[in-house]
Design an enzyme around this catalytic site. Structure first.
Site, short mmCIF file in Angstrom:
data_model
loop_
_atom_site.label_atom_id
_atom_site.label_comp_id
_atom_site.label_asym_id
_atom_site.label_seq_id
_atom_site.Cartn_x
_atom_site.Cartn_y
_atom_site.Cartn_z
N ASP A 62 0.80 -1.23 0.00
CA ASP A 62 0.00 0.00 0.00
C ASP A 62 0.83 1.28 0.00
O ASP A 62 0.34 2.35 -0.33
CB ASP A 62 -0.94 0.02 1.22
CG ASP A 62 -0.21 -0.25 2.53
OD1 ASP A 62 1.02 -0.35 2.50
OD2 ASP A 62 -0.87 -0.37 3.59
N HIS A 63 2.11 1.18 0.36
CA HIS A 63 2.93 2.39 0.49
C HIS A 63 3.65 2.77 -0.82
O HIS A 63 3.49 3.86 -1.33
CB HIS A 63 3.98 2.20 1.59
CG HIS A 63 3.46 2.37 2.98
ND1 HIS A 63 2.52 1.54 3.53
CD2 HIS A 63 3.77 3.27 3.95
CE1 HIS A 63 2.26 1.93 4.77
NE2 HIS A 63 3.01 2.98 5.05
N ASP A 117 4.02 -1.29 11.38
CA ASP A 117 3.60 0.06 11.02
C ASP A 117 3.04 0.70 12.28
O ASP A 117 2.28 0.06 13.03
CB ASP A 117 2.53 0.02 9.92
CG ASP A 117 2.29 1.41 9.37
OD1 ASP A 117 2.82 1.73 8.31
OD2 ASP A 117 1.57 2.19 10.04
N ARG A 377 -0.36 12.70 10.11
CA ARG A 377 0.96 13.28 10.41
C ARG A 377 1.23 14.47 9.49
O ARG A 377 0.96 14.38 8.29
CB ARG A 377 2.07 12.25 10.20
CG ARG A 377 2.09 11.24 11.31
CD ARG A 377 3.28 10.31 11.25
NE ARG A 377 3.19 9.46 12.42
CZ ARG A 377 3.48 8.18 12.46
NH1 ARG A 377 3.94 7.56 11.39
NH2 ARG A 377 3.35 7.49 13.58
N SER A 526 7.06 7.02 12.96
CA SER A 526 6.86 5.72 12.33
C SER A 526 7.62 4.59 13.00
O SER A 526 8.46 4.80 13.87
CB SER A 526 7.31 5.79 10.87
OG SER A 526 8.71 5.58 10.81
N ARG A 528 9.48 2.55 11.16
CA ARG A 528 10.50 2.11 10.20
C ARG A 528 11.82 1.80 10.89
O ARG A 528 12.44 2.66 11.50
CB ARG A 528 10.67 3.15 9.08
CG ARG A 528 11.21 4.48 9.49
CD ARG A 528 11.09 5.49 8.36
NE ARG A 528 9.69 5.87 8.16
CZ ARG A 528 9.28 7.08 7.79
NH1 ARG A 528 10.15 8.04 7.54
NH2 ARG A 528 8.00 7.35 7.65
#
Ligand code: MIC
Ligand code: SF4
Length: 628
Positions: A62-63, A117, A377, A526, A528
């Site tokens: 989706d990203h 996520d 965000r 995030s 990440r």
């Protein structure tokens, strides 16, 4: 003891440790998305486990959807083939944003969900303990390992009343952010209770739990009740329903109260989700771009609200209006019910069901533009435009302002809501595993770097000194240029701290690594793990700060970087960029840094469990798990 729902679900999942301290919990479901998933699955492979051991694991794409060069598509096929091999469901690109699709199709009340996520708590809207974590923690959970966390304090949020027309669930969480700030939720779980809960549907609850991430909270959770049953019925998943309610006298560590009937439309101003004001305070501000969507506000209800306001009107000539529906289900419903037609008629730019502009994948605003977004965000530069002016608002505010061309209070707009009664259920873009797929690895997918165990002494230069609230978007930027490198650590490490100091990477390489000095809430945002792994690749040995955000701190530990807190926060002033530091790390419970440049001695604390210390000694969680 009378328990709230968070503690009930937590206690039912504790396998190691005891309630109140650090606990290892069983994870029932996992989710990954493509931008963090490639690493998570490389890590899962490195663990050498033949197939996932959870009840359910889903891999979403989706990203990284723009596919301007080959890398993203290479990642997609890698993710699809690896999922097929290891027993993971694969949600194809176009099927929607992970949190939205998971809420619709997979979330189960009273279960645990771990996702790579930070907005995984979205599924707390269904009564799950849903937590965001680094990919490596998710890989371990897929392999049947426990997820470790410090028992959070529970904040009870008592809701009374009912939202008025023009006020959205988004305004509830913006109000909480206004009161508590982006640091207010660290080490805490938010549990919603009270009469007002029944006046919120599951997708509305999910908007609130989604943006609990912006408080720095571990997670947020709603009860599972009649509204949950109604939602699951419409999703043809009635069998997944389980009632979940707090005991009558449940106690919370803190309680805050919100009367839904008194709330008004709000906005978070540039460039922090807690810079919240009432819409009335910024009414009339000229608007250049309006975007509706993201995992925060793109349910069918949100889309119908937008369409109701746009009906019979047109977007202002100087406004670019984009819509990215949260899932294919939402998009199909928009088509069936005429919502899409209304939006097109009003002049909308229709984008795919994906994260898109929320992560800087397209639609970067023009220089100096005011951009109103229904997202979660608005960190500086995240939109892809330097010095951007992004405001976070509700779909109501977004639509009313898009028509007027200036920020407009939607309570003044007249509209009739028309929400479709049923959901369109179609799982044909969710691919089941075959367990015998050949794993396809494109040239951009680099092997995981291997790191040595912790040495006895750490020494080096302070490579960078930064202030408070540094986000992972500062540390490891996203956007259409850098995101395609997510599966290649050597390449992506060239962009570490790019927006803060473009010479950082060069300096880190020349000096053979060193240290980073930060302020409060370092690493917010995030999940990440690239924000830890890439600095580690560049030789960063420790990050010294006043305080850390939860997920980033865990990621630093997972990749063998010491997350150290200054015992006296005022020592921050006695360390400058370029100073030479040295200290012994034989005993991780007691460390004093010698600032060789000015002779000062600085005491630092490692707030970490025995297990965390062992992980750090081993040089990271992969080494630690393999050694075991
Ligand atoms: C985000 O909203 O910042 C992201 C992009 O979804 C991240 C994950 C990532 O960086 O890939 C998150 O929220 O964890
Ligand atoms: Fe995607 Fe934005 Fe949600 Fe992150 S916050 S998962 S980028 S939609």
């Amino acid at each position: 003891m009378e328990d709230g729902i968070f503690n009930k679900v937590l206690k039912a999942h504790i396998v190691d440790g005891s309630f109140g301290g650090e606990v290892g919990i069983k994870i029932d479901q996992t989710l990954t998305q493509d931008a963090t998933g490639t690493l998570a699955y490389l890590e899962f492979e490195a663990l050498g486990i033949p197939r996932v051991k959870t009840n359910l694991s889903v891999s979403y794409v989706d990203h990284n959807m723009l596919q301007t060069t080959f890398e993203n598509a290479d990642d997609h096929i890698f993710l699809q083939t690896i999922a097929s091999n290891y027993g993971i469901l694969f949600s194809k690109p176009g099927n929607g944003i992970c949190h939205q699709v998971h809420l619709e199709r997979f979330g189960v009340p009273s279960q645990t969900l771990l996702g790579s996520d930070s907005h995984t708590p979205t599924n707390g809207g269904l009564g799950m303990i849903a937590i965001g974590a680094g990919g490596l923690d998710v890989a371990v959970a897929m392999g049947g390992g426990l997820f470790y966390l410090k028992t959070p304090k529970v904040v009870g949020v008592k809701l009374t009343g009912k939202l008025r027309k023009g006020v959205n669930a988004k305004d509830v969480i913006l109000e909480i952010l206004r009161r508590l700030t982006v640091k207010g939720g660290v080490g805490k779980a938010f549990e919603y209770f009270g009469e007002g809960v029944k006046n919120l549907s599951v997708p509305e609850r999910a908007t609130i739990t989604n943006m609990g991430a912006e408080l720095g909270a571990t997670t947020s959770i709603f009860p599972s009740d009649e509204n949950t049953l109604d939602f699951l019925k419409k999703q043809k998943r009635e069998k997944d329903f389980k009632r979940l309610e707090a005991d009558a006298n449940a106690q919370y560590d803190e309680v805050i109260e919100i009367n839904l009937s008194e709330l008004v439309p709000m906005a978070a101003r540039p460039s922090s989700p807690d810079s919240v004001v009432k819409i009335s305070e910024i009414e009339g501000l000229k608007v250049d771009q309006v975007l509706v969507g993201s995992c925060t506000n793109s349910s069918i209800k949100d889309m119908s609200i937008v369409a109701s306001i746009l009906k019979g009107k047109h977007i202002n000539d100087f406004v670019s209006f984009g819509v990215s529906p949260g899932s294919r289900q939402v998009l199909e419903q928009m088509t069936e019910t005429g919502i899409l037609e209304t939006m097109l008629g009003a002049g909308a730019r229709v984008l795919e069901s994906a994260c898109g502009p929320c992560i800087g994948m397209g639609q970067s605003p023009r220089t100096g533009a005011v951009s109103l977004r229904t997202f979660n965000r608005n960190f500086e530069g995240r939109s892809g435009t330097k010095n951007d002016k992004v405001y976070l608002v509700s779909p109501e505010t977004a639509a009313a302002s898009a028509v007027a061309g200036v920020v407009t209070d939607p309570m003044k707009a007249s509209f009739e809501l028309n929400i479709p009664a049923d959901f369109v259920v179609d799982d044909s873009m969710i691919i089941k595993p075959t367990f015998k797929s050949e794993i396809i690895r494109g040239p951009n997918i680099a092997p995981l770097p291997i790191f040595p165990q912790l040495s006895e002494t750490l020494s080096g230069e302070v490579l960078l000194k930064v202030g408070d609230d540094i986000t992972t978007d500062h540390i490891m930027p996203a956007g259409s240029k850098v995101l395609p490198l997510r599966s290649n650590i050597p390449k992506i490490s060239n962009y570490v701290f790019e927006s803060v100091d473009p010479n950082f990477t060069k300096r880190a390489k020349e000096k053979n690594g060193g240290f980073i000095l930060g302020g409060l809430n370092y690493g917010q945002g995030s999940s990440r793990e690239h924000a830890a792994l890439a600095p580690r690749f560049l030789g960063v040995k420790a990050v010294i700060t006043k305080t850390f955000a939860r997920i980033h701190k865990a990621n630093l530990i997972n990749f063998g970087i010491l997350p150290l807190q200054l015992k006296n926060p005022s020592d921050y002033d006695s360390i400058s960029q370029g100073d030479e530091l040295e200290f012994n790390v034989n005993d991780l419970s007691k460390m004093t840094i010698n600032n060789k440049t000015n002779g000062k001695k600085i005491e630092v604390i490692l707030e970490a469990s025995e297990r965390d210390r062992a992980i750090l000694k081993a040089g990271g969680l992969l080494n630690y798990t393999k050694n075991k």
